[in-house]
Design a protein around this motif. Sequence first.
Motif, mmCIF file in Angstrom:
data_model
loop_
_atom_site.group_PDB
_atom_site.id
_atom_site.type_symbol
_atom_site.label_atom_id
_atom_site.label_comp_id
_atom_site.label_asym_id
_atom_site.label_seq_id
_atom_site.Cartn_x
_atom_site.Cartn_y
_atom_site.Cartn_z
ATOM 1 N N GLN A 17 0.827 -1.205 0.000
ATOM 2 C CA GLN A 17 0.000 0.000 0.000
ATOM 3 C C GLN A 17 0.862 1.257 0.000
ATOM 4 O OE1 GLN A 17 -2.783 0.150 3.215
ATOM 5 N NE2 GLN A 17 -3.504 2.201 2.714
ATOM 6 N N ILE A 18 1.898 1.269 0.812
ATOM 7 C CA ILE A 18 2.789 2.433 0.880
ATOM 8 C C ILE A 18 3.522 2.625 -0.439
ATOM 9 C CG2 ILE A 18 4.868 3.341 2.001
ATOM 10 C CD1 ILE A 18 3.907 1.960 4.569
ATOM 11 N N THR A 89 -3.829 10.689 -4.153
ATOM 12 C CA THR A 89 -3.394 9.289 -4.118
ATOM 13 C C THR A 89 -3.857 8.589 -2.844
ATOM 14 O OG1 THR A 89 -1.430 9.892 -5.417
ATOM 15 C CG2 THR A 89 -1.392 7.779 -4.279
ATOM 16 N N ALA A 90 -3.707 9.276 -1.712
ATOM 17 C CA ALA A 90 -4.115 8.671 -0.440
ATOM 18 C C ALA A 90 -5.622 8.461 -0.381
ATOM 19 C CB ALA A 90 -3.656 9.563 0.723
ATOM 20 N N GLU A 91 -6.400 9.407 -0.906
ATOM 21 C CA GLU A 91 -7.854 9.263 -0.869
ATOM 22 C C GLU A 91 -8.328 8.154 -1.799
ATOM 23 O OE1 GLU A 91 -11.755 9.897 0.249
ATOM 24 O OE2 GLU A 91 -9.808 10.285 1.161
ATOM 25 N N ILE A 92 -7.695 8.000 -2.953
ATOM 26 C CA ILE A 92 -8.042 6.876 -3.838
ATOM 27 C C ILE A 92 -7.768 5.552 -3.138
ATOM 28 C CG2 ILE A 92 -7.357 5.669 -5.947
ATOM 29 C CD1 ILE A 92 -7.029 8.349 -7.304
ATOM 30 N N MET A 93 -6.628 5.460 -2.464
ATOM 31 C CA MET A 93 -6.309 4.240 -1.725
ATOM 32 C C MET A 93 -7.327 3.979 -0.628
ATOM 33 S SD MET A 93 -3.907 1.858 -1.782
ATOM 34 C CE MET A 93 -2.525 2.710 -2.590
ATOM 35 N N GLN A 94 -7.696 5.034 0.096
ATOM 36 C CA GLN A 94 -8.652 4.902 1.193
ATOM 37 C C GLN A 94 -10.014 4.440 0.688
ATOM 38 O OE1 GLN A 94 -7.695 5.612 4.344
ATOM 39 N NE2 GLN A 94 -9.647 5.402 5.406
ATOM 40 N N LEU A 95 -10.505 5.061 -0.372
ATOM 41 C CA LEU A 95 -11.815 4.692 -0.912
ATOM 42 C C LEU A 95 -11.805 3.291 -1.513
ATOM 43 C CD1 LEU A 95 -12.919 8.046 -2.596
ATOM 44 C CD2 LEU A 95 -13.889 6.987 -0.551
ATOM 45 N N TYR A 97 -9.985 0.657 -0.541
ATOM 46 C CA TYR A 97 -10.069 -0.313 0.545
ATOM 47 C C TYR A 97 -11.454 -0.292 1.189
ATOM 48 C CZ TYR A 97 -5.270 -1.975 0.699
ATOM 49 O OH TYR A 97 -4.083 -2.607 0.407
ATOM 50 N N GLY A 98 -12.040 0.898 1.323
ATOM 51 C CA GLY A 98 -13.365 0.974 1.920
ATOM 52 C C GLY A 98 -14.429 0.311 1.071
ATOM 53 N N MET A 99 -14.370 0.522 -0.242
ATOM 54 C CA MET A 99 -15.360 -0.091 -1.136
ATOM 55 C C MET A 99 -15.265 -1.611 -1.109
ATOM 56 S SD MET A 99 -15.065 2.520 -4.384
ATOM 57 C CE MET A 99 -15.966 1.410 -5.474
ATOM 58 N N ILE A 100 -14.054 -2.129 -1.184
ATOM 59 C CA ILE A 100 -13.895 -3.592 -1.199
ATOM 60 C C ILE A 100 -14.312 -4.191 0.137
ATOM 61 C CG2 ILE A 100 -12.223 -5.458 -1.397
ATOM 62 C CD1 ILE A 100 -12.964 -4.144 -4.039
ATOM 63 N N ASN A 101 -13.956 -3.540 1.252
ATOM 64 C CA ASN A 101 -14.350 -4.058 2.565
ATOM 65 C C ASN A 101 -15.869 -4.075 2.721
ATOM 66 O OD1 ASN A 101 -11.729 -4.504 3.408
ATOM 67 N ND2 ASN A 101 -11.505 -2.468 4.316
ATOM 68 N N SER A 126 -8.348 -12.161 -0.398
ATOM 69 C CA SER A 126 -8.887 -11.644 -1.658
ATOM 70 C C SER A 126 -9.297 -10.184 -1.526
ATOM 71 C CB SER A 126 -10.086 -12.489 -2.097
ATOM 72 O OG SER A 126 -11.122 -12.439 -1.130
ATOM 73 N N GLY A 127 -9.754 -9.773 -0.347
ATOM 74 C CA GLY A 127 -10.124 -8.378 -0.133
ATOM 75 C C GLY A 127 -8.928 -7.455 -0.227
ATOM 76 N N ASN A 128 -7.810 -7.853 0.363
ATOM 77 C CA ASN A 128 -6.598 -7.038 0.284
ATOM 78 C C ASN A 128 -6.092 -6.930 -1.147
ATOM 79 O OD1 ASN A 128 -6.180 -6.244 3.003
ATOM 80 N ND2 ASN A 128 -5.478 -8.305 3.505
ATOM 81 N N LEU A 129 -6.078 -8.070 -1.840
ATOM 82 C CA LEU A 129 -5.595 -8.049 -3.224
ATOM 83 C C LEU A 129 -6.531 -7.244 -4.125
ATOM 84 C CD1 LEU A 129 -4.442 -11.774 -3.599
ATOM 85 C CD2 LEU A 129 -3.016 -9.758 -3.199
ATOM 86 N N ALA A 130 -7.848 -7.427 -3.948
ATOM 87 C CA ALA A 130 -8.808 -6.684 -4.763
ATOM 88 C C ALA A 130 -8.716 -5.188 -4.489
ATOM 89 C CB ALA A 130 -10.220 -7.189 -4.477
ATOM 90 N N SER A 131 -8.464 -4.801 -3.242
ATOM 91 C CA SER A 131 -8.327 -3.383 -2.909
ATOM 92 C C SER A 131 -7.124 -2.772 -3.618
ATOM 93 C CB SER A 131 -8.187 -3.212 -1.387
ATOM 94 O OG SER A 131 -9.327 -3.706 -0.717
ATOM 95 N N CYS A 132 -6.022 -3.505 -3.648
ATOM 96 C CA CYS A 132 -4.828 -3.013 -4.349
ATOM 97 C C CYS A 132 -5.087 -2.877 -5.840
ATOM 98 C CB CYS A 132 -3.654 -3.953 -4.096
ATOM 99 S SG CYS A 132 -2.972 -3.860 -2.431
ATOM 100 N N PHE A 133 -5.733 -3.884 -6.428
ATOM 101 C CA PHE A 133 -6.032 -3.811 -7.865
ATOM 102 C C PHE A 133 -6.970 -2.652 -8.177
ATOM 103 C CE2 PHE A 133 -4.723 -8.403 -7.993
ATOM 104 C CZ PHE A 133 -3.702 -8.231 -8.931
ATOM 105 N N LEU A 134 -7.962 -2.433 -7.332
ATOM 106 C CA LEU A 134 -8.885 -1.326 -7.547
ATOM 107 C C LEU A 134 -8.170 0.018 -7.417
ATOM 108 C CD1 LEU A 134 -11.748 -0.323 -8.056
ATOM 109 C CD2 LEU A 134 -12.153 -0.443 -5.577
ATOM 110 N N ALA A 135 -7.270 0.130 -6.442
ATOM 111 C CA ALA A 135 -6.507 1.373 -6.274
ATOM 112 C C ALA A 135 -5.613 1.624 -7.483
ATOM 113 C CB ALA A 135 -5.679 1.314 -4.994
#
Length: 265
Positions: A17-18, A89-95, A97-101, A126-135
Amino acid sequence: MSYYLDFFNIYVMGNIQILLGFYFLVRFLKKKVKCLHFILFAAAGFAITSMIPSGSIIEFVVYVSLLVTGGIFICHEDRESVILYAALTAEIMQLSYGMINSLLTILYPWMFSFDQKWSGIVFMVSGNLASCFLAVFCNYIVLRYFSVYETTKKKYVLPVLIPIVMIFFMEQYISSVIYGNVNISDGNGAAWYKNHIQLFIIQFLGMVSLFCIMFAYKKLLENFHLSTELSLLEQQEHSLNQYVEEVKARYEKTKSFRHDIKNHI
């Protein structure tokens, strides 16, 4: 098993993520950074963020501050551009992860017929991986279609930065309101399920709003370029008109002089 899951979530996904945030910040700024800088940034970022509660406003502020520090001292870019793209960038990452969760939480009750332990592990990984792909996908969309980089004008920073920050705070506030009064252990599972759907829709609209903000920013910079080019063309036109008038005046003087010489001869 829990040790490996904690290791995966904290060390692997945390560093990914970082690194993703810093990578897209560098791309937005149109800079080239050595691999060593990525490693040092990831190490420093993980050391700092690991001491902060996950999902808090402080974590978001610290993450943005880390990106701003890296953009200024590693990319050697001006503060205005770095602050704007770090917050984006940080807000895209935050959203992401929030959407996938929220989406996985909506789907999780359907997995009750399967083994609880393994279904939980599958959902978490799968949630962590999907969040990264979405970001990655959302950052690429902004970078490809909505990003026009230049040295950001100071007067344009606040009109673009304020909506991005407000989206984050509104998401945090709505999330606390939605979940603050619902307890699934009290048999209010239907409301808890409904609230996750509402939060997912809010986060999705927040992501769409980020695209709209960057689209407006792109048009703002394009209009600024067009107005600047128009002003330059007007100045060139004025200079050419002056030059033509001077040439005409010299031609008339030369014509008069030739006429006088001819009469004199």
